[in-house]
Motif scaffolding. Structure first.
Motif, PDB file in Angstrom:
ATOM      1  N   UNK A 103     -19.312  -8.159 -65.882  1.00  0.00           N
ATOM      2  CA  UNK A 103     -20.202  -6.929 -65.681  1.00  0.00           C
ATOM      3  C   UNK A 103     -21.499  -6.748 -65.688  1.00  0.00           C
ATOM      4  N   UNK A 104     -22.039  -7.491 -66.807  1.00  0.00           N
ATOM      5  CA  UNK A 104     -23.400  -7.365 -67.411  1.00  0.00           C
ATOM      6  C   UNK A 104     -24.101  -8.323 -66.321  1.00  0.00           C
TER       7      UNK A 104
ATOM      8  N   UNK B  50     -37.273  -4.357 -71.434  1.00  0.00           N
ATOM      9  CA  UNK B  50     -36.387  -3.286 -70.823  1.00  0.00           C
ATOM     10  C   UNK B  50     -35.036  -3.886 -70.781  1.00  0.00           C
ATOM     11  N   UNK B  51     -34.978  -5.204 -70.485  1.00  0.00           N
ATOM     12  CA  UNK B  51     -33.347  -5.604 -70.124  1.00  0.00           C
ATOM     13  C   UNK B  51     -32.720  -5.536 -71.564  1.00  0.00           C
TER      14      UNK B  51
ATOM     15  N   UNK C 298     -24.033  11.466 -75.896  1.00  0.00           N
ATOM     16  CA  UNK C 298     -23.387  11.024 -77.208  1.00  0.00           C
ATOM     17  C   UNK C 298     -22.566  12.354 -77.575  1.00  0.00           C
TER      18      UNK C 298
ATOM     19  N   UNK D 153     -31.575  -2.043 -72.450  1.00  0.00           N
ATOM     20  CA  UNK D 153     -30.649  -1.846 -71.522  1.00  0.00           C
ATOM     21  C   UNK D 153     -29.163  -2.454 -72.212  1.00  0.00           C
TER      22      UNK D 153
ATOM     23  N   UNK E 120     -16.395  -8.735 -69.381  1.00  0.00           N
ATOM     24  CA  UNK E 120     -17.540  -8.066 -69.562  1.00  0.00           C
ATOM     25  C   UNK E 120     -19.036  -8.838 -69.231  1.00  0.00           C
TER      26      UNK E 120
ATOM     27  N   UNK F 222     -24.732   4.114 -69.370  1.00  0.00           N
ATOM     28  CA  UNK F 222     -23.915   3.968 -70.451  1.00  0.00           C
ATOM     29  C   UNK F 222     -23.313   2.785 -70.774  1.00  0.00           C
ATOM     30  N   UNK F 223     -23.407   1.903 -70.166  1.00  0.00           N
ATOM     31  CA  UNK F 223     -22.741   0.687 -70.488  1.00  0.00           C
ATOM     32  C   UNK F 223     -22.032  -0.029 -69.354  1.00  0.00           C
ATOM     33  N   UNK F 224     -21.447  -1.077 -69.599  1.00  0.00           N
ATOM     34  CA  UNK F 224     -20.679  -1.988 -68.651  1.00  0.00           C
ATOM     35  C   UNK F 224     -19.205  -1.687 -68.759  1.00  0.00           C
TER      36      UNK F 224
ATOM     37  N   UNK G  48     -28.352  -0.709 -75.467  1.00  0.00           N
ATOM     38  CA  UNK G  48     -27.691   0.541 -75.214  1.00  0.00           C
ATOM     39  C   UNK G  48     -26.149   0.437 -74.619  1.00  0.00           C
ATOM     40  N   UNK G  49     -25.970  -0.751 -73.899  1.00  0.00           N
ATOM     41  CA  UNK G  49     -24.641  -1.317 -73.431  1.00  0.00           C
ATOM     42  C   UNK G  49     -23.766  -1.515 -74.736  1.00  0.00           C
TER      43      UNK G  49
ATOM     44  N   UNK H 184     -28.325   1.648 -79.503  1.00  0.00           N
ATOM     45  CA  UNK H 184     -29.215   2.423 -79.408  1.00  0.00           C
ATOM     46  C   UNK H 184     -28.370   3.982 -79.928  1.00  0.00           C
ATOM     47  N   UNK H 185     -27.082   3.929 -79.379  1.00  0.00           N
ATOM     48  CA  UNK H 185     -26.463   5.103 -79.633  1.00  0.00           C
ATOM     49  C   UNK H 185     -26.334   5.229 -81.155  1.00  0.00           C
TER      50      UNK H 185
ATOM     51  N   UNK I 286     -24.461  -6.002 -63.302  1.00  0.00           N
ATOM     52  CA  UNK I 286     -25.546  -4.708 -63.765  1.00  0.00           C
ATOM     53  C   UNK I 286     -26.852  -5.307 -63.525  1.00  0.00           C
TER      54      UNK I 286
ATOM     55  N   UNK J 182     -36.285  -8.099 -61.833  1.00  0.00           N
ATOM     56  CA  UNK J 182     -35.528  -8.471 -60.689  1.00  0.00           C
ATOM     57  C   UNK J 182     -35.511  -7.107 -59.723  1.00  0.00           C
ATOM     58  N   UNK J 183     -36.234  -7.039 -58.768  1.00  0.00           N
ATOM     59  CA  UNK J 183     -36.129  -5.634 -58.021  1.00  0.00           C
ATOM     60  C   UNK J 183     -35.056  -5.862 -56.744  1.00  0.00           C
ATOM     61  N   UNK J 184     -34.483  -4.684 -56.456  1.00  0.00           N
ATOM     62  CA  UNK J 184     -33.849  -4.626 -55.152  1.00  0.00           C
ATOM     63  C   UNK J 184     -34.658  -3.909 -54.054  1.00  0.00           C
TER      64      UNK J 184
ATOM     65  N   UNK K  98     -32.004   1.259 -66.173  1.00  0.00           N
ATOM     66  CA  UNK K  98     -31.632   1.303 -67.684  1.00  0.00           C
ATOM     67  C   UNK K  98     -31.271   2.528 -68.013  1.00  0.00           C
TER      68      UNK K  98
END
Lengths: 534, 345
Positions: A497-498, A411-412, B75, A415, A494, B162-164, A418-419, A423-424, A501, A384-386, B159
């Motif tokens: 929010x997702x 990619x999604x 982090x 992401x 939440x 840090x998250x939502x 990470x959210x 990944x952390x 985003x 999806x592009x803006x 991408x």
């Protein structure tokens, strides 16, 4: 009493502008913002001093200085300002007379008769300032190359025409291409095939009794060899005309185009002044008088929604009026979701034109998961592009985007990982587990290799994670460790929010989360993920 | 608590032409400033400087720093904040990012990391999302973000954020200043300035932080920094840049209000030695100059008797002044580098 005597004397400074939507900024002698307002006329009470007044119209500005030591007898006046627009309107800075003439003439001709009741007009053109004429010309092919119009519905998909083949063009000067297509009312898809093979898709609504006029500039797109020129979807101007034919001097079209620029350049809370109205009073008055320009109404309604305090009564009036003018239109129905008007919008089968409209639809799917039909959801599986204010979808080039292996994250998905902290955790595990070849575990960061010759200043060391974590590919995580498990409770807030985003409706987003969960849980070397949708 | 800084400059990308020439100079300038005037203890390792490799490796997949490198630094700060009794990793965080970039939204821009390519722009860091993360969660009392990169619209979702789950309301008294080199959709450029290549945004920023944006009392506030940057960036652009509608003439700035209460640094104000050209025929007219001084909006700054010349030499701070030649009024504008404009009032 002494306080009154110490109070600096205030003087009234009146500014007049030629456009309703001009922003007026009053700056003091050191350039600090003192006050701001909107055109066409505004009076500010300021102390004695030296001021600079900036008037911003579209993306251009004018500036005047004034020494204010006594009450001025006349307003400080600013004339009309030419601004950049892909629509060759009178009073814009990027129009040649031959572009205006082409738009005027070709929007009245029909180049493709696919249906009746409505029509779509496209003008694609290059524009270079007179001082920057390149020799040889930078565009040698048809400006509409790669553009095609399609009908897409539950009953099937059909190409209506290639614009470069069916329309007319002129390569002299700054080249242009135009095409008018008679259609039955509905939503159509304009596709742009890039030199890389990637296809971008943008929707255009054709309403009964209206001509939708779309104006596109051109831009360079990267290829593996030399960049190539194609249409620029991000700066499209869209106007609607009841009568067929482009009217370059119609004053309301200028107002509508400036509203589009506002929508493309202003966000909620822009400039740290969330409470500042984005819509000038004069435009509000225009809306109260049952406006007749629907695109102005659509842009204006979105600007109203961006204000911190939404004038709901006016917003409902605008949306109600738009329904009366256009009938079923995805952008109007997206706005109706917020207006709370009856009848409630039915599930969307076609995407809207504007990205902000899509955001409204996606947000509403948290409460109404069925609001996006399966048919529309299936058509929106790419990126999806803006693209500026427009909602553009991307179909990847088959030659570039090879099918990922079954553990590789899209990619999604990456992401979202990470959210959700996955990944952390992987990064942290990398730093605390035994290294290869029997090295001892270490929490000390490994040094980042620095460019030769750079040694000045003490540098904090940075771990060389690049060898440790291949971004988004978690299946190469070969070192054995005990992957932790991550529990991710996701409530409606939440989820909302997702959805906001990523611009993905809630049902699709839940599907992506499920896929992510499955991929991670199939991989023994990464943390398990358990998503709890509340 | 200590101030911290993370500074990134990437100028040569393995697979992302053209090679830039300013980011390394700019990152080093900013590093020098934060560790001298910006309150960051470089000797204690509180400032992290990450530069791209020169020359870059042959393929982007081997290039550093990557988004993972930077996220690891984030982090570490986040972990430190979460371990700290007051929930903070420091008083102030500076994030400075310079290199190729793009704009994915009206409110943010992303730095393309060294491993990015034209077909893999996913290797990026969205600056504002991370700055907001540290700001809104109260990991620092003050967050300053400076991003010197292009903000072209890319076909790319955001991408590496840090998250939502961000706190929607920052702690009381928290402050932030975010500076982007360009408005959304525009290009940032670099030019030869003082004998070296610099991004025009960073060159203006450094002038501002070295006293150009100081108030009379030496405070550089969010308000004065915004005013300086808006006014002076175009002074470094070439004539062709000024004509090019794609090139940014002004930066995009955001400061949490009240802007005048956010003291970013204390640096003696810079005065510029200027020569005001007087209009023909005014050789024998007395001169007076009015403007802002010492917190007063409109006071007499200087006066001089006629001396038969058409030049008046003065030391002035940046700003707009009224020049009176007997009773004839003119407006004089002194810009950041001492260039002046004189117009009839």
């Amino acid at each position: 009493m002494s306080q009154l005597l110490d109070t600096p004397m205030k003087l009234s400074l009146t500014i007049s502008t030629s456009d309703l939507q001009s922003d007026i900024l009053v700056l003091d002698a050191r350039g600090r913002l003192v006050q701001r307002g909107c055109g066409p006329i505004q009076t500010f009470d300021v102390e004695e001093g030296i001021y600079r007044v900036k008037v911003l119209t579209g993306t251009e500005f004018q500036e005047k200085s004034i020494v204010l030591t006594k009450q001025p007898s006349e307003p400080l006046r600013f004339g009309p300002l030419s601004f950049v627009s892909s629509a060759p309107l009178a009073g814009t800075s990027t129009s040649h007379e031959y572009h205006v003439a082409a738009a005027d003439r070709e929007s009245r001709n029909t180049h493709v008769a696919d249906g009746t009741g409505s029509s779509l007009f496209f003008l694609v053109r290059d524009w270079t300032p007179s001082t920057a004429k390149a020799a040889p010309p930078r565009i040698t092919g048809n400006p509409a190359e790669g553009l095609s119009l399609h009908s897409v519905s539950t009953t099937g998909e059909r190409k209506i025409c290639d614009l470069a083949v069916s329309g007319v063009s002129d390569l002299r000067g700054d080249p242009w291409a135009a095409c008018t297509i008679g259609v039955v009312p509905g939503v159509y898809e304009l596709r742009l095939q890039l030199p890389t093979g990637e296809v971008r898709r943008q929707s255009f609504a054709a309403s009964a009794g209206w001509q939708t006029q779309s104006f596109l500039f051109m831009r360079q797109y990267a290829t593996e060899s030399l960049p190539q020129w194609r249409a620029d979807l991000s700066r499209t101007s869209v106007l609607l005309s009841r009568q067929r034919g482009f009217a370059p001097s119609e004053p309301l079209l200028r107002v509508a185009e400036l509203a589009r620029v506002s929508l493309a350049t202003k966000g909620s809370g822009e400039g740290g002044e969330a409470s500042r109205p984005l819509l000038p009073q004069e435009m509000r008055n225009l809306f109260r008088e049952k406006f007749s320009n629907p695109m102005l109404g659509i842009y204006g309604a979105h600007l109203l929604l961006l204000e911190k305090s939404v004038d709901l009564a006016l917003f409902r009036d605008v949306v109600g009026n738009l329904r009366g003018l256009l009938g079923s239109h995805p952008d109007v129905e997206a706005l109706a979701l917020r207006a709370g008007l009856q009848p409630q919008p039915v599930p969307f089968e076609q995407p809207p034109m504007l990205s902000r409209s899509w955001s409204l639809i996606a947000d509403a799917t948290v409460e109404r998961p069925d609001l996006v039909t399966e048919f529309l959801a299936q058509r929106n599986t790419g990126d999806f592009l803006s693209e500026g204010p427009w909602y553009v979808r991307r179909s990847p080039s088959p030659s570039v985007d090879v099918a990922p292996n079954d553990l590789e994250l899209s990619d999604v998905e990456a992401a979202l990982a990470e959210d959700l902290g996955v990944l952390k955790l992987i990064r942290r595990m990398r730093q605390t587990q035994p290294q290869q070849s029997g090295q001892t575990p270490s929490t000390a960061p490994q040094p980042l290799s620095l460019p030769e010759g750079f040694g000045e200043g003490p540098l904090a060391k940075t771990p060389d994670l690049d060898e440790a974590v291949a971004p988004y590919v978690v299946d190469d995580f070969t070192h054995q460790a005990t992957p932790a498990s991550i529990d991710a409770p996701i409530d409606a807030s939440r989820l909302r929010s997702m959805v906001a985003q990523f611009g993905i409706p809630s049902t699709q987003l839940k599907g992506v989360l499920t896929n992510l969960e499955q991929k991670l849980n199939r991989n023994p070397n990464v943390p398990n993920l358990r998503v709890f949708l509340k | 608590m200590p101030n911290r800084a993370i500074i990134v400059g990437i100028q040569a990308y393995a697979e992302l032409p053209p090679t830039l020439q300013g980011p390394k100079n700019d990152a080093k300038l900013f590093y020098d400033w934060v560790t001298t005037q910006g309150g960051v203890d470089g000797n204690a390792g509180h400032a992290t400087l990450m530069l791209g490799e020169e020359p870059p490796p042959k393929t982007a997949v081997d290039a550093k720093p990557t988004e993972e490198t930077l996220k690891y630094q984030f982090d570490l700060l986040e972990d430190e904040a979460q371990r700290s009794p007051n929930g903070r990793a420091g008083d102030r965080l500076y994030l400075y990012l310079s290199g190729h970039g793009f704009g994915q939204s009206l409110s943010d821009a992303s730095l393309l990391m060294a491993n990015a390519t034209q077909l893999r722009p996913r290797h990026h860091i969205p600056g504002r999302l991370w700055a907001d993360h540290f700001f809104a969660n109260g990991y620092f009392k003050e967050v300053l973000l400076f991003l010197d990169c292009c903000r072209e619209r890319y076909g790319m979702a955001t991408l590496n954020g840090p998250g939502t789950t961000m706190s929607p309301v920052p702690p009381n008294g928290a402050r932030c200043f975010y500076g982007f080199a360009t408005k959304y959709g525009k290009l940032a450029v670099e030019r030869m300035i003082d004998g070296a290549m610099h991004g025009v945004f960073t060159a203006t920023l450094m002038d501002a932080l070295n006293g150009g944006a100081s108030e009379d009392d030496g405070r550089i506030t969010g308000e004065s920094l915004k005013a300086y940057l808006y006014e002076n960036m175009k002074g470094f652009l070439l004539a062709e840049d000024l004509e090019d509608s794609d090139v940014a003439k002004e930066p995009d700035l955001y400061c949490e209000p009240p802007e005048k209460d956010f003291v970013i640094a204390r640096v003696p104000p810079r005065e510029f030695s200027v020569t005001i050209p007087l209009p023909a025929g005014s050789e024998m007219k007395a001169r007076q100059l009015f403007g802002e001084k010492g917190g007063k909006n409109f006071v007499k700054i200087a006066d001089a008797a006629a001396d038969g010349s058409l030049k008046w030499k003065l030391d002035l701070m940046r700003g707009t002044y009224q020049l009176l030649l007997n009773t004839e009024s003119f407006v004089v504008t002194v810009k950041g580098r001492g260039a002046i404009d004189v117009t009839a009032s």
